[in-house]
Design a protein around this motif. Sequence first.
Motif, PDB file in Angstrom:
ATOM      1  N   THR A   1       0.854  -1.340   0.046  1.00 18.24           N
ATOM      2  CA  THR A   1       0.018  -0.007   0.077  1.00 18.24           C
ATOM      3  C   THR A   1       0.921   1.266  -0.067  1.00 18.24           C
ATOM      4  O   THR A   1       0.270   2.257  -0.270  1.00 18.24           O
ATOM      5  CB  THR A   1      -1.123  -0.001   0.952  1.00 18.24           C
ATOM      6  OG1 THR A   1       0.014   0.038   2.493  1.00 18.24           O
ATOM      7  CG2 THR A   1      -1.866  -1.222   1.445  1.00 18.24           C
ATOM      8  N   HIS A   2       2.151   1.034   0.367  1.00 18.14           N
ATOM      9  CA  HIS A   2       2.990   2.179   0.420  1.00 18.14           C
ATOM     10  C   HIS A   2       4.398   1.776  -0.028  1.00 18.14           C
ATOM     11  O   HIS A   2       4.808   0.728   0.072  1.00 18.14           O
ATOM     12  CB  HIS A   2       3.101   2.754   1.869  1.00 18.14           C
ATOM     13  CG  HIS A   2       2.110   3.339   2.425  1.00 18.14           C
ATOM     14  ND1 HIS A   2       0.941   2.590   2.753  1.00 18.14           N
ATOM     15  CD2 HIS A   2       1.546   4.665   2.701  1.00 18.14           C
ATOM     16  CE1 HIS A   2      -0.164   3.332   3.113  1.00 18.14           C
ATOM     17  NE2 HIS A   2       0.398   4.759   3.011  1.00 18.14           N
ATOM     18  N   ILE A   3       5.343   2.662  -0.495  1.00 22.44           N
ATOM     19  CA  ILE A   3       6.565   2.401  -0.789  1.00 22.44           C
ATOM     20  C   ILE A   3       7.521   3.549   0.162  1.00 22.44           C
ATOM     21  O   ILE A   3       7.205   4.615   0.351  1.00 22.44           O
ATOM     22  CB  ILE A   3       6.899   2.894  -2.336  1.00 22.44           C
ATOM     23  CG1 ILE A   3       6.024   2.118  -3.355  1.00 22.44           C
ATOM     24  CG2 ILE A   3       8.598   2.598  -2.436  1.00 22.44           C
ATOM     25  CD1 ILE A   3       6.577   0.645  -3.205  1.00 22.44           C
ATOM     26  N   LEU A   4       8.459   2.754   1.017  1.00 20.66           N
ATOM     27  CA  LEU A   4       9.454   3.479   1.713  1.00 20.66           C
ATOM     28  C   LEU A   4      10.554   3.487   0.959  1.00 20.66           C
ATOM     29  O   LEU A   4      10.911   2.452   0.271  1.00 20.66           O
ATOM     30  CB  LEU A   4       9.652   2.849   3.133  1.00 20.66           C
ATOM     31  CG  LEU A   4       8.479   2.857   4.025  1.00 20.66           C
ATOM     32  CD1 LEU A   4       8.824   2.574   5.433  1.00 20.66           C
ATOM     33  CD2 LEU A   4       7.730   4.036   4.064  1.00 20.66           C
ATOM     34  N   VAL A   5      11.292   4.683   0.971  1.00 18.25           N
ATOM     35  CA  VAL A   5      12.851   4.663   0.334  1.00 18.25           C
ATOM     36  C   VAL A   5      13.709   5.109   1.222  1.00 18.25           C
ATOM     37  O   VAL A   5      13.653   6.478   1.653  1.00 18.25           O
ATOM     38  CB  VAL A   5      12.538   5.599  -0.958  1.00 18.25           C
ATOM     39  CG1 VAL A   5      13.950   5.813  -1.605  1.00 18.25           C
ATOM     40  CG2 VAL A   5      11.634   5.223  -1.936  1.00 18.25           C
TER      41      VAL A   5
ATOM     42  N   SER B   1       6.401   7.315 -11.826  1.00 16.59           N
ATOM     43  CA  SER B   1       5.854   7.316 -12.871  1.00 16.59           C
ATOM     44  C   SER B   1       5.045   5.819 -13.520  1.00 16.59           C
ATOM     45  O   SER B   1       4.182   5.819 -14.126  1.00 16.59           O
ATOM     46  CB  SER B   1       6.661   7.433 -13.992  1.00 16.59           C
ATOM     47  OG  SER B   1       7.403   6.501 -14.507  1.00 16.59           O
ATOM     48  N   LYS B   2       5.217   4.990 -12.661  1.00 14.41           N
ATOM     49  CA  LYS B   2       4.868   3.506 -13.042  1.00 14.41           C
ATOM     50  C   LYS B   2       4.237   2.722 -11.846  1.00 14.41           C
ATOM     51  O   LYS B   2       3.744   1.704 -11.997  1.00 14.41           O
ATOM     52  CB  LYS B   2       5.943   2.522 -13.606  1.00 14.41           C
ATOM     53  CG  LYS B   2       6.473   3.396 -14.872  1.00 14.41           C
ATOM     54  CD  LYS B   2       7.163   2.314 -15.660  1.00 14.41           C
ATOM     55  CE  LYS B   2       7.754   3.080 -17.074  1.00 14.41           C
ATOM     56  NZ  LYS B   2       9.184   3.210 -17.217  1.00 14.41           N
ATOM     57  N   ILE B   3       4.274   3.114 -10.668  1.00 13.95           N
ATOM     58  CA  ILE B   3       3.570   2.630  -9.240  1.00 13.95           C
ATOM     59  C   ILE B   3       2.779   3.624  -8.871  1.00 13.95           C
ATOM     60  O   ILE B   3       3.357   4.810  -8.364  1.00 13.95           O
ATOM     61  CB  ILE B   3       5.026   2.351  -8.571  1.00 13.95           C
ATOM     62  CG1 ILE B   3       5.777   1.167  -9.017  1.00 13.95           C
ATOM     63  CG2 ILE B   3       4.201   1.697  -7.073  1.00 13.95           C
ATOM     64  CD1 ILE B   3       7.003   0.933  -8.368  1.00 13.95           C
ATOM     65  N   ASN B   4       1.484   3.288  -8.550  1.00 15.71           N
ATOM     66  CA  ASN B   4       0.528   4.302  -8.256  1.00 15.71           C
ATOM     67  C   ASN B   4       0.386   4.173  -6.603  1.00 15.71           C
ATOM     68  O   ASN B   4      -0.908   3.769  -6.227  1.00 15.71           O
ATOM     69  CB  ASN B   4      -0.698   4.187  -8.908  1.00 15.71           C
ATOM     70  CG  ASN B   4      -1.718   5.034  -8.701  1.00 15.71           C
ATOM     71  OD1 ASN B   4      -1.240   6.447  -8.119  1.00 15.71           O
ATOM     72  ND2 ASN B   4      -3.251   4.909  -8.850  1.00 15.71           N
ATOM     73  N   LEU B   5       1.338   4.249  -5.723  1.00 14.33           N
ATOM     74  CA  LEU B   5       1.164   4.261  -4.490  1.00 14.33           C
ATOM     75  C   LEU B   5       1.885   5.445  -3.869  1.00 14.33           C
ATOM     76  O   LEU B   5       2.771   5.968  -4.428  1.00 14.33           O
ATOM     77  CB  LEU B   5       2.021   2.877  -4.068  1.00 14.33           C
ATOM     78  CG  LEU B   5       1.414   1.534  -4.288  1.00 14.33           C
ATOM     79  CD1 LEU B   5       2.295   0.506  -4.027  1.00 14.33           C
ATOM     80  CD2 LEU B   5       0.321   1.461  -3.651  1.00 14.33           C
ATOM     81  N   PRO B   6       1.481   5.970  -2.503  1.00  8.66           N
ATOM     82  CA  PRO B   6       2.430   6.957  -1.769  1.00  8.66           C
ATOM     83  C   PRO B   6       3.864   6.484  -1.600  1.00  8.66           C
ATOM     84  O   PRO B   6       4.200   5.481  -1.137  1.00  8.66           O
ATOM     85  CB  PRO B   6       1.388   7.074  -0.743  1.00  8.66           C
ATOM     86  CG  PRO B   6       0.528   6.282  -0.639  1.00  8.66           C
ATOM     87  CD  PRO B   6       0.560   4.996  -1.799  1.00  8.66           C
ATOM     88  N   PHE B   7       4.749   7.453  -2.114  1.00  9.87           N
ATOM     89  CA  PHE B   7       6.175   7.227  -1.801  1.00  9.87           C
ATOM     90  C   PHE B   7       6.555   8.141  -0.702  1.00  9.87           C
ATOM     91  O   PHE B   7       6.187   9.382  -0.464  1.00  9.87           O
ATOM     92  CB  PHE B   7       7.138   7.805  -2.892  1.00  9.87           C
ATOM     93  CG  PHE B   7       7.061   6.703  -3.983  1.00  9.87           C
ATOM     94  CD1 PHE B   7       5.846   6.016  -4.673  1.00  9.87           C
ATOM     95  CD2 PHE B   7       8.224   6.190  -4.293  1.00  9.87           C
ATOM     96  CE1 PHE B   7       6.040   5.282  -5.360  1.00  9.87           C
ATOM     97  CE2 PHE B   7       8.248   5.118  -5.386  1.00  9.87           C
ATOM     98  CZ  PHE B   7       7.330   4.708  -5.971  1.00  9.87           C
ATOM     99  N   LEU B   8       7.163   7.422   0.519  1.00  9.24           N
ATOM    100  CA  LEU B   8       7.586   7.989   1.881  1.00  9.24           C
ATOM    101  C   LEU B   8       9.073   8.132   1.910  1.00  9.24           C
ATOM    102  O   LEU B   8       9.452   6.708   1.752  1.00  9.24           O
ATOM    103  CB  LEU B   8       6.963   7.305   3.009  1.00  9.24           C
ATOM    104  CG  LEU B   8       5.297   7.783   3.204  1.00  9.24           C
ATOM    105  CD1 LEU B   8       4.648   6.809   3.985  1.00  9.24           C
ATOM    106  CD2 LEU B   8       5.239   9.362   3.291  1.00  9.24           C
ATOM    107  N   LEU B   9       9.709   9.128   1.888  1.00  4.80           N
ATOM    108  CA  LEU B   9      11.182   8.735   2.510  1.00  4.80           C
ATOM    109  C   LEU B   9      11.362   8.285   3.801  1.00  4.80           C
ATOM    110  O   LEU B   9      10.553   8.664   4.719  1.00  4.80           O
ATOM    111  CB  LEU B   9      11.659  10.312   2.134  1.00  4.80           C
ATOM    112  CG  LEU B   9      11.821  10.783   0.835  1.00  4.80           C
ATOM    113  CD1 LEU B   9      12.396  12.141   0.854  1.00  4.80           C
ATOM    114  CD2 LEU B   9      12.234  10.185  -0.256  1.00  4.80           C
TER     115      LEU B   9
END
Length: 238
Positions: free
Chosen positions: A46-50, A69-77
Amino acid sequence: MTKIYQQILNSKTKGEKLLAILLDPDKLAVENLSHLIQKINQSPATHILVGGSSFNGTHLDELIIELKSKINLPFLLFPGNPTQISGEADGILFLTLLSGRNPDYLIEHQVNAVPILNKTNLEVISTGYILVESGAETAVERVSQTKPLDRNNPNYVLQTAQAGAFIGNKLIYLEAGSGAQLCVPTEMITLVSQNIKIPLIVGGGIRSKKEIENSFNAGADMVVIGTAFENDINFFNS
Ligand code: 1GP
């Protein structure tokens, strides 16, 4: 500006569990992401952490632009230090290492991050970060030069989490450390989740779907998977 946090709160209210995939930019090349993107899009994330403990920020913007551009999930640092801030993400877990007593990770890095953050539109989510002992030294321990909390003293971990909530953190992150031998004990997750009102993130050393389920059942609102997916891109297929 509080969209992602509000969604996390809404999920907690509804009892919908959240799953974050942690990506370490050090281990990714911008030109070689298509298979990873496909697997993430097929996963229940459901989320991407970077972020990572020692990454120094090179190619972070390009990487996030390509992934987003290709993953429709919220990106959180999920930054180990202020060089890991990119305005291309959606938000940032603004971490305070509550388990440690190193002023750099309690306030110095946070102060240094402000001029960088002020140039972005990132949603800033203050997060109390608690490292729990997990069988062997982890990168967080090494890099932050702090000791984790005793895994056999859940009351002190709870006390720390509650202090974090009183200070005003919006999330608590119980961390065993990336690649940890032992994940956060389920009894500790239950004790903390039942005695704080803010959402609880749990990560570190979770290697199987069963362990994900155990952490959710114990009370985690969000589980973070890094190493298991890094080592086996089919982790979520099996
Ligand atoms: C590390 O909690 C995260 O900060 C994820 O840990 O890499 O062990 O999944 P793993």
